[in-house]
Design a protein around this motif. Sequence first.
Motif, PDB file in Angstrom:
ATOM      1  N   THR A 217       0.808  -1.221   0.000  1.00  0.00           N
ATOM      2  CA  THR A 217       0.000   0.000   0.000  1.00  0.00           C
ATOM      3  C   THR A 217       0.843   1.274   0.000  1.00  0.00           C
ATOM      4  OG1 THR A 217      -0.193  -0.103   2.413  1.00  0.00           O
ATOM      5  CG2 THR A 217      -1.959  -1.121   1.122  1.00  0.00           C
ATOM      6  N   ASP A 218       2.156   1.138  -0.066  1.00  0.00           N
ATOM      7  CA  ASP A 218       3.035   2.300  -0.224  1.00  0.00           C
ATOM      8  C   ASP A 218       3.153   2.572  -1.720  1.00  0.00           C
ATOM      9  OD1 ASP A 218       4.965   4.258  -0.230  1.00  0.00           O
ATOM     10  OD2 ASP A 218       6.552   3.013   0.638  1.00  0.00           O
ATOM     11  N   TRP A 219       2.341   3.503  -2.210  1.00  0.00           N
ATOM     12  CA  TRP A 219       2.253   3.765  -3.644  1.00  0.00           C
ATOM     13  C   TRP A 219       3.163   4.919  -4.059  1.00  0.00           C
ATOM     14  CZ3 TRP A 219      -3.537   3.787  -5.572  1.00  0.00           C
ATOM     15  CH2 TRP A 219      -4.089   2.506  -5.398  1.00  0.00           C
ATOM     16  N   TYR A 236     -11.158   8.710   0.185  1.00  0.00           N
ATOM     17  CA  TYR A 236     -10.561   7.802   1.165  1.00  0.00           C
ATOM     18  C   TYR A 236      -9.137   8.212   1.551  1.00  0.00           C
ATOM     19  CZ  TYR A 236     -14.283   4.269   0.901  1.00  0.00           C
ATOM     20  OH  TYR A 236     -15.483   3.605   0.971  1.00  0.00           O
ATOM     21  N   HIS A 237      -8.631   9.314   0.978  1.00  0.00           N
ATOM     22  CA  HIS A 237      -7.239   9.694   1.210  1.00  0.00           C
ATOM     23  C   HIS A 237      -7.127  11.186   1.510  1.00  0.00           C
ATOM     24  CE1 HIS A 237      -7.144   5.977  -1.196  1.00  0.00           C
ATOM     25  NE2 HIS A 237      -6.079   5.688  -0.471  1.00  0.00           N
ATOM     26  N   HIS A 238      -8.033  11.666   2.361  1.00  0.00           N
ATOM     27  CA  HIS A 238      -8.078  13.093   2.664  1.00  0.00           C
ATOM     28  C   HIS A 238      -7.039  13.513   3.704  1.00  0.00           C
ATOM     29  CE1 HIS A 238     -11.974  14.452   0.685  1.00  0.00           C
ATOM     30  NE2 HIS A 238     -11.867  13.179   0.361  1.00  0.00           N
ATOM     31  N   LYS A 239      -6.551  12.586   4.505  1.00  0.00           N
ATOM     32  CA  LYS A 239      -5.598  12.962   5.550  1.00  0.00           C
ATOM     33  C   LYS A 239      -4.261  13.363   4.929  1.00  0.00           C
ATOM     34  CE  LYS A 239      -7.576  10.035   9.190  1.00  0.00           C
ATOM     35  NZ  LYS A 239      -7.315   8.923  10.145  1.00  0.00           N
ATOM     36  N   PRO A 240      -3.766  14.556   5.265  1.00  0.00           N
ATOM     37  CA  PRO A 240      -2.501  15.019   4.660  1.00  0.00           C
ATOM     38  C   PRO A 240      -1.330  14.077   4.920  1.00  0.00           C
ATOM     39  CG  PRO A 240      -3.631  16.834   5.758  1.00  0.00           C
ATOM     40  CD  PRO A 240      -4.372  15.582   6.132  1.00  0.00           C
ATOM     41  N   ARG A 242      -1.157  11.028   4.678  1.00  0.00           N
ATOM     42  CA  ARG A 242      -1.068   9.935   3.706  1.00  0.00           C
ATOM     43  C   ARG A 242      -0.190  10.309   2.504  1.00  0.00           C
ATOM     44  NH1 ARG A 242      -4.193   5.502   3.992  1.00  0.00           N
ATOM     45  NH2 ARG A 242      -5.980   5.462   5.417  1.00  0.00           N
ATOM     46  N   TRP A 243       0.033  11.600   2.297  1.00  0.00           N
ATOM     47  CA  TRP A 243       0.699  12.085   1.092  1.00  0.00           C
ATOM     48  C   TRP A 243       2.052  12.709   1.425  1.00  0.00           C
ATOM     49  CZ3 TRP A 243      -1.707  11.423  -3.617  1.00  0.00           C
ATOM     50  CH2 TRP A 243      -3.089  11.136  -3.579  1.00  0.00           C
ATOM     51  N   LEU A 253       1.919   7.916  -1.731  1.00  0.00           N
ATOM     52  CA  LEU A 253       0.620   7.818  -1.075  1.00  0.00           C
ATOM     53  C   LEU A 253       0.575   6.541  -0.263  1.00  0.00           C
ATOM     54  CD1 LEU A 253      -2.401   8.490  -0.595  1.00  0.00           C
ATOM     55  CD2 LEU A 253      -2.902   7.278  -2.734  1.00  0.00           C
ATOM     56  N   GLN A 254       0.194   6.664   1.004  1.00  0.00           N
ATOM     57  CA  GLN A 254      -0.102   5.480   1.803  1.00  0.00           C
ATOM     58  C   GLN A 254      -1.552   5.114   1.525  1.00  0.00           C
ATOM     59  OE1 GLN A 254       2.226   3.748   3.596  1.00  0.00           O
ATOM     60  NE2 GLN A 254       0.600   2.217   3.608  1.00  0.00           N
TER      61      GLN A 254
END
Length: 283
Positions: A217-219, A236-240, A242-243, A253-254
């Motif tokens: 999941t480490d993209w 599903y990836h709104h948390k900063p 994650r980026w 992106l996680q």
Amino acid sequence: MKLILSRKGFDTSAGGCPNPVFPDGSFLALPIPDAQSPIRYSQIQHDGRSLGPLVSQLTGNRAFSRKGAHLDPDLLPEAFERQPGWRPLLGQHGAAQAHLANHGVGEGDLFVFFALFRPAERHRGRWRFVPGARAFHAIWGWLQVAEVWPLSSSVNIPEWAAYHPHLFGQRSTHNSLYVAGEHLAVPGMQTSLPGAGVVAAMAEPHRLTAPDARGVTDWRLPAAFMPGPGKTPLSYHHKPERWRGENADWCRLQCAARGQEFVLDLQQYPGVAQWLATPGLLG
């Protein structure tokens, strides 16, 4: 136009193993098991042969070929016996379909399918995953929406679609079918492609998991995916946290471990639309 990165195919929870990448670079996204489906794995064709033996060998379960298969998305005409007029289909229901509906996914929007893959090989006359080879997420196909059929309403389903697993059993609310268009229409794309299909062979541009990733999941994505002011992140990836930016070309992106449909508004991300038009990425 919206892009939907859509998780479809076997994984460690649905099916019990990754999807195979064969020694020649070809691959297969395996339909997940579905006890409600009338379609058996043995009825699905891959490369002119029944899928039953392959899926039984990769899972280590001889009975797998007799199990129900959720042939969805159904993108290749040669995969199953067809009625005249057949078009590629994608079904969705429950929370995942509600998520798509809440984001207004419909005509003209583009599903790009990804799954968990791992290299496979023939060993003593049987298929197995290459010992020590690591699994990774990768893009494998697409479907651009021409129509959406809500199956909970009185939609007249044509005979050519009557086989689809979402028309059988007890499906949850918001059950729907997405029907592909004739031709893929992506701004800037020079190649003529059908409205749905699979990539010709697995290559580095299709890989989502970063080359140096510790987990699948480490993209690593094109930098055009990176959120910024006034841009709604991939759903599903709104948390900063994650980026993170990697360099001028790439971001990391996680990816969420759960969730099927990740939606991005390409009006806010024109660089991602340009990436989709890259020769060889689709097709």
